[in-house]
Design an enzyme around this catalytic site. Sequence first.
Site, PDB file in Angstrom:
ATOM      1  CG  ASP A  61      -1.828  -1.083   1.426  1.00 45.62           C
ATOM      2  OD1 ASP A  61      -3.034  -0.881   1.254  1.00 45.62           O
ATOM      3  OD2 ASP A  61      -1.363  -2.203   1.727  1.00 45.62           O
ATOM      4  CB  THR A 133      -5.281  -3.986   2.314  1.00 39.65           C
ATOM      5  OG1 THR A 133      -5.070  -2.829   1.514  1.00 39.65           O
ATOM      6  CG2 THR A 133      -3.993  -4.293   3.068  1.00 39.65           C
TER       7      THR A 133
END
Length: 334
Positions: A61, A133
């Site tokens: 990320d 995620t």
Amino acid sequence: MSPNITLTSLKMASTSPLILRVVATSVVVANRAGEIIRDIMSKGDLGIVEKGKNDLQTEADRSAQCSIIASLSSQFPGVKIIGEEGDSVSSDVPSDWNVTDSDPSVLALKCPDNLKSVKEDELVIWVDPLDGTSEYTQAWISKVTSLLDHVTVLIGVAVGNKAVGGVIHQPYYNYLKEGAPLGRTIWGIIGCGWGGFTIGSAPKDRRVITTTRSHLDATVQSALDAMTPDEVLRVGGAGHKVMLLLEGKANAYVFASGGCKKWDTCAPEAILHAIGGKLTDMVQGESYHYHAEVEHRNSRGVLATAPGEDHSWYFSRIPESVRQLLSGSSTSSR
Ligand SMILES: *[C@@H]1O[C@H](CO)[C@@H](O)[C@H](O)[C@H]1NC(C)=O
């Protein structure tokens, strides 16, 4: 690439309308972010940090966002960029994360009149460097590779209030096909064009609804039940859910929760609207606004329908109790 083609795309790069340049660059930027995401997975250390309950962040990320923001802010310094992982640009960005190319097929589009003269200060770019995620980390921990389907990179472009352009990159598309290139990038600009995928027609004889995989609660469930689905596809990521609508694998996306953010919906909404689908809140049935000062949460829930579906039918089915809960929660957010 022959020198002539390079010259042509360079020329177009400087003369194409801003909105096309931003989306064309975002396509290449999203591809690069996808490579970064795959590299980190294959090196085997995700660097997981818990940002909050049910909210993880990984090295992927952080690095993907760094690359996206560095690239876009270097090329479009006057455009406001809002990213899930904050919007600061780190000072030492590896030079191979700084993307300067753009997709020639997007640059060559004919831009509708209302978008031709849009200026940098009218644009906001919403970035989710890694949507899904929790599926990304679970795929790594549990080795359930099919969860990698749910992972996307989202770059949405708003003009004023409106989500107008979007790019969704799926880094693990094709991972089961030997020898095929990994990853794909789909994009769309309202009134202008779309690419990277084939529009599918949603099921006619049954109702397939996609919803959250990991954020299920009683409210989410009661809105879902009210749609009397024949099948429910629980998948991660707003990007992946809207892809199911684009490709005709689901009729609607129903999420009665304020948990989804503007960077989750901007890109998917623009692409969905570019092909005739619709994404609204669940309280008033209106489009969300995407200007720079808007609250980040989509506190009134998300209802999206594939092209050809009757959005108002789905909207009318939402229980009053759900509507009330969602309209109340808007005060408690940023
Ligand atoms: C990215 O590259 C451009 C063009 O070479 C340069 O102007 C810019 O400063 C670079 N940005 C970063 C963050 O390194």
